[in-house]
Motif scaffolding. Structure first.
Motif, PDB file in Angstrom:
ATOM      1  N   TRP A  44       0.854  -1.175   0.000  1.00 47.65           N
ATOM      2  CA  TRP A  44       0.000   0.000   0.000  1.00 47.65           C
ATOM      3  C   TRP A  44       0.892   1.227   0.000  1.00 47.65           C
ATOM      4  CZ3 TRP A  44      -5.552   0.364   1.475  1.00 47.65           C
ATOM      5  CH2 TRP A  44      -6.198  -0.883   1.406  1.00 47.65           C
ATOM      6  N   GLY A  45       0.412   2.341  -0.564  1.00 46.84           N
ATOM      7  CA  GLY A  45       1.221   3.556  -0.575  1.00 46.84           C
ATOM      8  C   GLY A  45       0.375   4.781  -0.854  1.00 46.84           C
ATOM      9  N   ASN A  46       1.005   5.969  -0.697  1.00 43.84           N
ATOM     10  CA  ASN A  46       0.270   7.215  -0.901  1.00 43.84           C
ATOM     11  C   ASN A  46       0.838   8.078  -2.017  1.00 43.84           C
ATOM     12  OD1 ASN A  46       2.621   8.229   0.246  1.00 43.84           O
ATOM     13  ND2 ASN A  46       1.591   9.432   1.844  1.00 43.84           N
ATOM     14  N   GLN A  47       1.800   7.536  -2.800  1.00 48.86           N
ATOM     15  CA  GLN A  47       2.402   8.305  -3.877  1.00 48.86           C
ATOM     16  C   GLN A  47       1.645   8.119  -5.195  1.00 48.86           C
ATOM     17  OE1 GLN A  47       5.311  10.543  -3.354  1.00 48.86           O
ATOM     18  NE2 GLN A  47       4.097  10.175  -1.504  1.00 48.86           N
ATOM     19  N   PRO A  48       1.796   9.043  -6.133  1.00 49.91           N
ATOM     20  CA  PRO A  48       1.043   8.931  -7.387  1.00 49.91           C
ATOM     21  C   PRO A  48       1.512   7.807  -8.299  1.00 49.91           C
ATOM     22  CG  PRO A  48       2.496  10.849  -7.441  1.00 49.91           C
ATOM     23  CD  PRO A  48       2.527  10.331  -6.036  1.00 49.91           C
ATOM     24  N   CYS A  49       2.779   7.392  -8.153  1.00 50.46           N
ATOM     25  CA  CYS A  49       3.349   6.438  -9.106  1.00 50.46           C
ATOM     26  C   CYS A  49       4.099   5.312  -8.392  1.00 50.46           C
ATOM     27  CB  CYS A  49       4.317   7.145 -10.062  1.00 50.46           C
ATOM     28  SG  CYS A  49       3.565   8.417 -11.087  1.00 50.46           S
ATOM     29  N   MET A  50       4.477   4.310  -9.179  1.00 49.15           N
ATOM     30  CA  MET A  50       5.312   3.214  -8.692  1.00 49.15           C
ATOM     31  C   MET A  50       6.163   2.685  -9.842  1.00 49.15           C
ATOM     32  SD  MET A  50       4.631  -0.677  -7.698  1.00 49.15           S
ATOM     33  CE  MET A  50       5.009  -0.961  -9.427  1.00 49.15           C
ATOM     34  N   GLN A  51       7.442   2.491  -9.577  1.00 43.14           N
ATOM     35  CA  GLN A  51       8.365   1.934 -10.557  1.00 43.14           C
ATOM     36  C   GLN A  51       8.498   0.431 -10.332  1.00 43.14           C
ATOM     37  OE1 GLN A  51       9.803   4.191 -12.685  1.00 43.14           O
ATOM     38  NE2 GLN A  51      11.391   3.047 -13.774  1.00 43.14           N
ATOM     39  N   LEU A  52       8.261  -0.342 -11.378  1.00 41.13           N
ATOM     40  CA  LEU A  52       8.512  -1.782 -11.359  1.00 41.13           C
ATOM     41  C   LEU A  52       9.846  -2.038 -12.035  1.00 41.13           C
ATOM     42  CD1 LEU A  52       7.770  -4.820 -11.112  1.00 41.13           C
ATOM     43  CD2 LEU A  52       6.603  -4.589 -13.325  1.00 41.13           C
ATOM     44  N   TYR A  53      10.769  -2.655 -11.295  1.00 40.02           N
ATOM     45  CA  TYR A  53      12.086  -2.991 -11.842  1.00 40.02           C
ATOM     46  C   TYR A  53      12.355  -4.458 -11.579  1.00 40.02           C
ATOM     47  CZ  TYR A  53      17.170  -3.077 -12.452  1.00 40.02           C
ATOM     48  OH  TYR A  53      18.445  -3.396 -12.858  1.00 40.02           O
ATOM     49  N   THR A  54      12.825  -5.178 -12.597  1.00 46.05           N
ATOM     50  CA  THR A  54      12.998  -6.626 -12.491  1.00 46.05           C
ATOM     51  C   THR A  54      14.463  -7.054 -12.442  1.00 46.05           C
ATOM     52  OG1 THR A  54      12.616  -6.714 -14.908  1.00 46.05           O
ATOM     53  CG2 THR A  54      10.763  -7.269 -13.461  1.00 46.05           C
ATOM     54  N   GLY A  55      15.327  -6.194 -11.918  1.00 49.16           N
ATOM     55  CA  GLY A  55      16.735  -6.576 -11.743  1.00 49.16           C
ATOM     56  C   GLY A  55      17.430  -6.871 -13.053  1.00 49.16           C
ATOM     57  N   ASN A  56      17.114  -6.065 -14.069  1.00 47.54           N
ATOM     58  CA  ASN A  56      17.639  -6.338 -15.414  1.00 47.54           C
ATOM     59  C   ASN A  56      19.158  -6.243 -15.502  1.00 47.54           C
ATOM     60  OD1 ASN A  56      14.850  -6.147 -15.892  1.00 47.54           O
ATOM     61  ND2 ASN A  56      15.020  -4.026 -16.571  1.00 47.54           N
ATOM     62  N   TRP A  57      19.767  -5.437 -14.623  1.00 48.90           N
ATOM     63  CA  TRP A  57      21.207  -5.200 -14.697  1.00 48.90           C
ATOM     64  C   TRP A  57      21.991  -6.031 -13.689  1.00 48.90           C
ATOM     65  CZ3 TRP A  57      23.300  -2.711 -18.686  1.00 48.90           C
ATOM     66  CH2 TRP A  57      22.480  -1.855 -19.438  1.00 48.90           C
ATOM     67  N   LEU A  58      21.325  -6.874 -12.905  1.00 45.58           N
ATOM     68  CA  LEU A  58      22.061  -7.724 -11.972  1.00 45.58           C
ATOM     69  C   LEU A  58      22.906  -8.738 -12.747  1.00 45.58           C
ATOM     70  CD1 LEU A  58      19.372  -8.472  -9.222  1.00 45.58           C
ATOM     71  CD2 LEU A  58      21.294  -6.866  -9.101  1.00 45.58           C
ATOM     72  N   SER A  59      24.150  -8.870 -12.349  1.00 44.27           N
ATOM     73  CA  SER A  59      25.046  -9.811 -13.025  1.00 44.27           C
ATOM     74  C   SER A  59      26.167 -10.195 -12.073  1.00 44.27           C
ATOM     75  CB  SER A  59      25.630  -9.189 -14.297  1.00 44.27           C
ATOM     76  OG  SER A  59      26.535 -10.073 -14.930  1.00 44.27           O
ATOM     77  N   HIS A  60      26.188 -11.462 -11.659  1.00 40.45           N
ATOM     78  CA  HIS A  60      27.219 -11.968 -10.753  1.00 40.45           C
ATOM     79  C   HIS A  60      27.310 -11.123  -9.480  1.00 40.45           C
ATOM     80  CE1 HIS A  60      28.267 -14.396 -14.170  1.00 40.45           C
ATOM     81  NE2 HIS A  60      28.698 -13.370 -14.866  1.00 40.45           N
ATOM     82  N   ALA A  61      26.175 -10.654  -8.983  1.00 39.97           N
ATOM     83  CA  ALA A  61      26.170  -9.829  -7.770  1.00 39.97           C
ATOM     84  C   ALA A  61      26.313 -10.724  -6.546  1.00 39.97           C
ATOM     85  CB  ALA A  61      24.878  -9.027  -7.685  1.00 39.97           C
ATOM     86  N   PRO A  62      27.337 -10.499  -5.716  1.00 37.76           N
ATOM     87  CA  PRO A  62      27.547 -11.370  -4.551  1.00 37.76           C
ATOM     88  C   PRO A  62      26.462 -11.177  -3.502  1.00 37.76           C
ATOM     89  CG  PRO A  62      29.071  -9.524  -4.507  1.00 37.76           C
ATOM     90  CD  PRO A  62      28.362  -9.440  -5.809  1.00 37.76           C
ATOM     91  N   GLY A  63      25.973 -12.294  -2.972  1.00 36.99           N
ATOM     92  CA  GLY A  63      24.944 -12.261  -1.947  1.00 36.99           C
ATOM     93  C   GLY A  63      25.390 -12.974  -0.691  1.00 36.99           C
ATOM     94  N   GLY A 113      26.094 -15.588   2.193  1.00 38.65           N
ATOM     95  CA  GLY A 113      26.408 -17.007   2.231  1.00 38.65           C
ATOM     96  C   GLY A 113      26.940 -17.566   0.938  1.00 38.65           C
ATOM     97  N   GLY A 114      27.573 -16.720   0.143  1.00 41.51           N
ATOM     98  CA  GLY A 114      28.150 -17.190  -1.112  1.00 41.51           C
ATOM     99  C   GLY A 114      27.184 -17.246  -2.273  1.00 41.51           C
ATOM    100  N   LYS A 115      25.937 -16.840  -2.061  1.00 41.43           N
ATOM    101  CA  LYS A 115      24.979 -16.824  -3.159  1.00 41.43           C
ATOM    102  C   LYS A 115      25.371 -15.751  -4.170  1.00 41.43           C
ATOM    103  CE  LYS A 115      22.556 -20.065  -1.340  1.00 41.43           C
ATOM    104  NZ  LYS A 115      22.549 -21.414  -1.950  1.00 41.43           N
ATOM    105  N   VAL A 116      25.013 -15.980  -5.423  1.00 44.31           N
ATOM    106  CA  VAL A 116      25.293 -15.029  -6.487  1.00 44.31           C
ATOM    107  C   VAL A 116      23.987 -14.722  -7.195  1.00 44.31           C
ATOM    108  CG1 VAL A 116      26.547 -14.610  -8.628  1.00 44.31           C
ATOM    109  CG2 VAL A 116      27.649 -15.888  -6.782  1.00 44.31           C
ATOM    110  N   TYR A 117      23.682 -13.439  -7.338  1.00 42.27           N
ATOM    111  CA  TYR A 117      22.425 -13.021  -7.941  1.00 42.27           C
ATOM    112  C   TYR A 117      22.645 -12.593  -9.385  1.00 42.27           C
ATOM    113  CZ  TYR A 117      21.322 -12.610  -2.961  1.00 42.27           C
ATOM    114  OH  TYR A 117      21.169 -12.840  -1.623  1.00 42.27           O
ATOM    115  N   GLU A 118      21.832 -13.169 -10.256  1.00 41.14           N
ATOM    116  CA  GLU A 118      21.894 -12.843 -11.668  1.00 41.14           C
ATOM    117  C   GLU A 118      20.640 -12.058 -12.080  1.00 41.14           C
ATOM    118  OE1 GLU A 118      24.583 -13.306 -13.141  1.00 41.14           O
ATOM    119  OE2 GLU A 118      25.600 -14.946 -12.085  1.00 41.14           O
ATOM    120  N   LYS A 119      20.575 -11.750 -13.365  1.00 39.68           N
ATOM    121  CA  LYS A 119      19.438 -11.005 -13.915  1.00 39.68           C
ATOM    122  C   LYS A 119      18.111 -11.641 -13.494  1.00 39.68           C
ATOM    123  CE  LYS A 119      19.811  -9.636 -18.171  1.00 39.68           C
ATOM    124  NZ  LYS A 119      19.815  -9.566 -19.664  1.00 39.68           N
TER     125      LYS A 119
END
Length: 366
Positions: free
Chosen positions: A298-317, A319-325
């Motif tokens: 829920w929110g009170n702002q006029p807009c919302m941006q949906l982003y799907t992690g398009n630029w994630l690439s080999h991002a370290p997480g 416990g050694g997890k790696v996040y990709e696109k």
């Protein structure tokens, strides 16, 4: 649904964890960056005052506990992060075309950090500063933390001194409330704060993407963006019969190949939320069928941006997890992008003594 402003209570300041990073805030001055936990039963949230960043949101499951945010291992990794893992962006989030705008007849030039444009307040926006912990209650009836930042006149090119506050609070059952406000002290200035967390309801360590999550948005319109992710046309268009239509629950990935988030495939789109801006109203519902976890925003702002992690690439997480696109999605309530250069959009200008208010409530279930 209670209004966000009603959720926040004054309390004593209690520090539960602190990690000194020896970061200079100014010549001769040093501040401490800490990690602060908010815990209500088996629900917990961790926050750091570096960038007013949400570090984790942990829910119980059959394996014990799992964060439904993409997370880093250490605070130092958040300090060096370039993918916006959980911070507050400002003074004006999203892009400002050519890093310039005109206000009251004066031209302002901003820090340019995204091609020809300014992104998320500039290279040293609110996500790259140390906030002051004003209040912290880690447990009890109403766990919460309030963070404060004084943005100075001319910071990243923006006019005027600005006092900004962010409060995070947890409550049962499994609810995280976010309240942001800012007061212009001496000059008119644009303000558009944004909270930028990556969610994966399957769990940060699931190893998969979020394309199978189903999404419903309370938005029948969106602002078409150009190749530089700017609303250059100034248009607001219906989502019906486009790949941007999430009016009914739809897998995030079902039409993702038909959209471009700038130069890459994926959603990086601004939606106009139905209903009255300034009022708390439903924005989004997301569900992961495999785990049964769901998220309601829920929110009170006029807009919302949906982003799907398009630029994630080999991002370290963690416990050694790696996040990709597509490893996570972001739901970022906000004002209209580049509104300072589009008089047809609602203004984001606040004048001395005026207060900007931005509330969000995330409700999780499983």
């Amino acid at each position: 649904m209670a209004r966000g402003g009603e959720l926040f209570l004054a309390a004593l300041c209690v520090v539960v964890a602190s990690t000194t990073l020896a970061l200079a805030a100014s010549a001769g001055a040093r501040k401490t960056v800490g990690v602060y936990e908010l815990k209500k039963g088996d629900f917990s949230v961790k926050v750091t005052n570096w960038g007013a960043t949400i570090m984790s949101v942990v829910l119980p499951d059959s394996r014990g506990n799992v964060s439904v945010l993409l997370v880093r291992d250490t605070v130092a990794e958040y300090v060096n992060d370039t993918s916006f893992f959980g911070p507050v962006a400002g003074r004006v989030a999203q892009r400002i075309a050519r890093g310039r705008f005109v206000l009251d007849g004066k031209v302002y030039h901003l820090n340019i950090n995204d091609g020809r444009n300014t992104l998320q307040g500039g290279g040293r926006g609110f996500h790259k500063v140390i906030w002051t912990v004003k209040e912290h209650v880690g447990a009890g009836d109403y766990p919460h933390i309030t963070l404060y930042y004084r943005s100075f006149d001319g910071e990243q090119g923006f006019p005027g001194n600005l006092d900004a506050y962010v409060t995070y609070a947890v409550s049962s059952p499994y609810t995280l409330a976010v309240h942001m406000n800012a007061t212009a002290l001496d000059k008119a200035t644009p303000v558009n704060l944004l909270q930028h967390t990556y969610w994966n309801l399957a769990g940060h360590d699931s190893g998969g993407d979020v394309l199978g999550h189903t999404l419903r948005l309370s938005a029948s319109r969106y602002t078409p963006l150009d190749a530089e992710m700017l609303p250059s046309s100034g248009r607001v268009a219906p989502v019906a019969d486009t790949p941007y239509d999430f009016w009914t629950p739809t897998p995030i990935g079902s039409r993702i190949r038909d959209v471009m988030g700038g130069r890459v495939v994926g959603y990086d789109a601004n939606y106009v939320v139905d209903g009255e801006p300034g009022e708390m109203r439903p924005v989004a519902e997301v569900r992961d069928g495999a785990s049964g976890r769901a998220l309601e925003l829920w929110g009170n702002q006029p807009c919302m941006q949906l982003y799907t992690g398009n630029w994630l690439s080999h991002a370290p997480g963690k416990g050694g997890k790696v996040y990709e696109k597509y490893a996570g999605f972001c739901l970022e309530t906000q004002g209209y992008p580049d509104a300072v250069n589009h008089p047809e959009f609602p203004s984001q200008i606040i004048r001395p003594g005026q207060v900007y208010k931005h509330d969000m409530v995330f409700k999780l279930s499983f």
